[in-house]
Design a protein around this motif. Structure first.
Motif, mmCIF file in Angstrom:
data_model
loop_
_atom_site.group_PDB
_atom_site.id
_atom_site.type_symbol
_atom_site.label_atom_id
_atom_site.label_comp_id
_atom_site.label_asym_id
_atom_site.label_seq_id
_atom_site.Cartn_x
_atom_site.Cartn_y
_atom_site.Cartn_z
ATOM 1 N N SER A 466 1.045 -1.111 0.045
ATOM 2 C CA SER A 466 0.061 0.019 -0.116
ATOM 3 C C SER A 466 0.871 1.374 -0.040
ATOM 4 O O SER A 466 0.633 2.029 -0.660
ATOM 5 C CB SER A 466 -0.823 -0.004 1.387
ATOM 6 O OG SER A 466 -1.766 -1.121 1.280
ATOM 7 N N GLU A 470 1.128 4.135 -2.773
ATOM 8 C CA GLU A 470 1.081 5.648 -2.578
ATOM 9 C C GLU A 470 2.369 6.205 -3.280
ATOM 10 O O GLU A 470 2.266 7.413 -3.676
ATOM 11 C CB GLU A 470 1.023 5.956 -1.159
ATOM 12 C CG GLU A 470 -0.299 5.408 -0.758
ATOM 13 C CD GLU A 470 -0.219 5.657 0.988
ATOM 14 O OE1 GLU A 470 0.653 6.449 1.531
ATOM 15 O OE2 GLU A 470 -1.212 5.155 1.582
ATOM 16 N N PRO A 475 -3.054 2.570 -7.327
ATOM 17 C CA PRO A 475 -3.576 1.708 -6.448
ATOM 18 C C PRO A 475 -2.885 0.357 -6.583
ATOM 19 O O PRO A 475 -2.746 -0.172 -7.572
ATOM 20 C CB PRO A 475 -5.108 1.660 -6.994
ATOM 21 C CG PRO A 475 -5.082 1.874 -8.099
ATOM 22 C CD PRO A 475 -3.816 2.831 -8.513
ATOM 23 N N GLU A 477 -2.414 -3.582 -4.486
ATOM 24 C CA GLU A 477 -2.895 -4.383 -3.412
ATOM 25 C C GLU A 477 -2.036 -5.853 -3.650
ATOM 26 O O GLU A 477 -2.061 -6.247 -4.827
ATOM 27 C CB GLU A 477 -4.416 -4.835 -3.388
ATOM 28 C CG GLU A 477 -5.261 -3.507 -3.186
ATOM 29 C CD GLU A 477 -6.939 -4.201 -3.003
ATOM 30 O OE1 GLU A 477 -7.033 -5.119 -3.167
ATOM 31 O OE2 GLU A 477 -7.667 -3.205 -3.052
#
Length: 735
Positions: A466, A470, A475, A477
């Motif tokens: 995560s 950033e 995004p 995961e």
């Protein structure tokens, strides 16, 4: 890139290069055999004297040849019938048939052309080219694995097939490069792709027209030693215009058969000498010892082929297949992996898949292949680094720090370092920390601060993912599912219980050896090969995370044994200590080559407390060669947890154990192993100064106390634990 360049020629041309190597090794024996069997000319014997001796026996002699081995062969006509024989130089008499060895001829045709003429020669040349590619790329891979050419002969670790592959390669590669290069030269010469270079003198226009001069009156023949002779051809009988032709190591000349005068001479040219040298290097003709050495090295190729296939198959099983892995020169993200057991590659595969799905082009490779010049389009470099032993680089990261140190400037590409380890070990993520520190010292721009993953935690990895998302503005995961090694079912056959009186229930658990398939025996997979000190991974019910225990037995003992202490709330230890004979556990084997006694005869000082006695007891049990072993063992109370106390007297009587020093911590005067070391300081210092190897197994606090005690003990003799570690004479297995 280098690995692929090495792998595919090896797999595709394995049968051909193996045939080349085996036939070449067989042919290397013949020059040595000929050299041993051939009668040798005495020192100082001249061509004139030799020719006279042969002429007395065979008046119709037409030619005398000397092979590089020193064998003399004569050819003649006797009443119109041709004859030939190997000659004894001292007498000129026949001693053996001159007929060629049929097996050697058959092997030569197989080796050169597969009995297929020019087409076969081209095929075997392709095999030689493949051998050269394999040798050069293999040498580069060995250097990369060892951390540079300077560490070519550094100690190895890893699986048995992998170690054998590299051990053989480190010796044989030099001979294979020489043999394949000379083979390609000879093939090119055969097809006229290289200049002939042969030099013959001009045929004399005028001769004396006389005949019959005695051989010992020919000055040139008297001055030429037999050791330099290659060939002497006699004039055709009755033809006064014909001449003697003399070929030596220096050149070729014509001699008048009536006067003995040297009519013409041509020295051997440089190109011809080069061609002859290459022929000698390849065949061993004239250098029998070298031929045998090259033949022995050639035998290493089939062994490397077999172990290479095993390594390749194991790699396919042990390392996840990364689909869509981009070339390093076209990737935006470079993932470099430093792994010892292979688990870090699984995390790299998960990260690669997630970044690719997010639209990134990603390349995954080993840290040992670090090459900033190749990262033309890279926007970031991410290092996933495990740690081996006491902070060392894992196998696939060998040489990374040396390459980084050798750079004039750090890459202008942001870097993120993620370490993998186990917080229960003192050197938690030590190598990853060393990489981050070296990068910072070099001025390498930082993409993210150093982070770590404890015990392969998917949750830690998802958290870090995560943060990476950033930093990249996408995004991300990361849902990682650890892939466990292939497990075996172990059946408990016996148990011995200790420690109940001191509220520390502990059991020595002995399991039957699982059945081993033929494939496992060949590859060393599963429980086919293991030693005391290796690790066994137990997968407890209700958990996806295995627990590791040090083995107290080796394969030769015929059983699998561990020492387990039940920890309050411990899932795995609770399940193991509840087992009864006949119950089973699911387990896998993990090598631990860094914690081995070694093969030498130097004394061993084994230091352990509690369950740390497990591998140390295994070392003592395996000491059939009576190597001096001094065991320092710490326990709570001899009546409750003197593990292996029943075996110790027998081991001492059998000279497997030289001396046992115990330390009891729950008596009237608490005594620990570090106190026992201080109390025996003089003897311990003497042993270590004499070359003893120190091995420590147990908890972190005990190991720290032992290191402090040894520092005090060794100070008077100018040694420290750090120096011993650098010399490989102080190793720890700490939990």
């Amino acid at each position: 890139m280098i690995r692929s360049f090495h792998r595919w020629p090896g797999l595709l041309a394995l049968a051909l290069v193996t045939l080349l190597a085996l036939s070449g090794a067989a042919l290397s024996v013949f020059p040595a055999g000929e050299r041993i069997a051939a009668p040798q000319a005495e020192a100082g014997l001249t061509v004139a004297a030799l020719a006279e001796r042969i002429q007395e026996v065979h008046p119709g002699v037409e030619q005398i040849r000397r092979s590089p081995s020193g064998r003399i062969t004569a050819y003649w006509f006797d009443q119109g019938a041709p004859g030939a024989a190997v000659i004894e130089p001292a007498t000129g008499q026949d001693v053996a048939s001159a007929d060629p060895n049929q097996l050697e001829r058959w092997l030569t045709k197989l080796h050169r052309s597969l009995f297929l003429g020019d087409g076969g020669r081209i095929a075997m040349a392709a095999g030689a080219a493949a051998m050269l590619v394999l040798s050069l790329s293999g040498a580069a891979l060995v250097a990369r694995r060892m951390g540079g050419w300077r560490h070519w002969f550094a100690p190895l670790r890893g699986s048995l097939p992998g170690r054998l592959h590299v051990e053989i390669a480190r010796i044989a590669v030099f001979g294979l490069i020489l043999s394949s290069t000379t083979a390609l030269w000879m093939t090119a010469s055969t097809f006229g792709l290289l200049p002939d270079g042969g030099a013959m003198p001009a045929v004399p226009a005028e001769v004396s027209g006389e005949t019959g001069i005695a051989l010992d009156h020919m000055a040139t023949l008297r001055q030429t030693p037999v050791a330099e002779l290659r060939e002497l051809s006699f004039p055709y009988p009755g033809d006064a215009t014909d001449v003697f032709t003399l070929k030596t190591d220096r050149g070729t000349g014509y001699l008048d058969q009536g006067t003995g005068a040297l009519l013409a001479w041509a020295d051997l040219r440089g190109w011809e000498r080069v061609s002859e040298t290459i022929y000698m290097l390849h065949t061993g003709q004239g250098a029998a010892t070298l031929g045998l050495v090259l033949g022995a090295m050639a035998l290493g190729l089939p062994a490397m082929g077999a172990t290479g296939v095993l390594v390749w198959l194991a790699g396919r099983r042990g390392r996840p297949r990364i689909r869509g892995n981009q070339p390093a020169g076209r990737a935006e993200t470079i993932l470099l992996v430093g792994s010892e057991g292979g688990s870090s590659w699984g995390f790299a595969a998960t990260l690669h898949a997630a970044l690719t799905q997010a639209g990134q082009s990603v390349h995954v490779g080993p840290m040992s292949g670090f090459a900033p010049d190749r990262y033309a389009r890279a926007e970031r470099i991410i290092v996933l680094a495990a740690t081996y032993g006491d902070g060392a680089a894992p196998t696939s990261a060998k040489g990374f720090l040396d390459r980084l140190s050798a750079l004039d400037d750090a890459p202008d590409i942001p870097l993120a370092v993620l370490g993998f380890g186990d917080r229960s070990f003192p050197a938690y993520c030590a190598f990853a920390k060393a990489v981050a520190a070296a990068a910072q010292a070099k001025g390498w721009p930082e993409l993210m601060p150093l982070d770590t993953i404890d015990r392969q935690s998917p949750q830690d990895f998802a958290r870090w993912g995560s943060m990476l998302g950033e930093a990249l503005g996408i995004p991300l995961e990361l849902s990682h599912q650890p892939v466990l090694p292939t497990t075996e079912t172990l059946t408990l056959v016996s148990r011995r219980d200790y420690g109940a009186d001191v509220q520390a229930p502990t059991a020595i658990l002995r399991f039957a050896l699982p059945r081993v398939s033929l494939w496992q025996r060949l590859t060393g997979a599963g429980f086919a090969r293991f030693d005391a000190g290796d690790l066994i991974g137990i997968l407890p019910e209700g958990s996806a995370l295995p627990r590791l225990y040090s083995l107290a037995s080796g394969r030769r003992d015929g059983f699998v044994e561990i020492v387990v202490k039940k920890h309050p709330g411990g899932l795995c230890s609770g399940q193991l200590t509840a087992l009864e004979p006949g119950d089973t556990a699911t387990a896998f084997l993990r090598r631990n080559p860094g914690f081995r006694p070694g093969r030498g005869r130097a004394p061993l000082i084994l230091i352990g407390a509690g369950t740390g006695i497990g591998p140390l007891a295994g070392f003592v049990r395996d000491n059939a060669r009576h190597r001096p072993i001094h065991l320092f063992f710490g326990m709570r109370h001899p009546d409750s947890d003197f593990f292996y106390g029943e075996e110790m007297p027998a081991w001492q009587e059998e000279r497997r154990l030289t001396r046992l020093v115990t330390a009891v911590s729950r008596g009237a005067r608490p005594h620990y192993v570090q106190d026992a070391l201080r109390g025996d300081a003089t003897e311990v210092a003497r042993l270590i100064r004499g070359g003893a190897r120190v091995m420590v197994c147990g908890g972190r606090d005990m190991a720290a106390g032992v290191a402090d005690a040894l520092a005090e003990v060794l100070a008077p003799v100018g040694l420290t634990p750090a120096v011993l570690k650098a010399e490989g004479r102080y190793v720890e297995d700490i939990y």
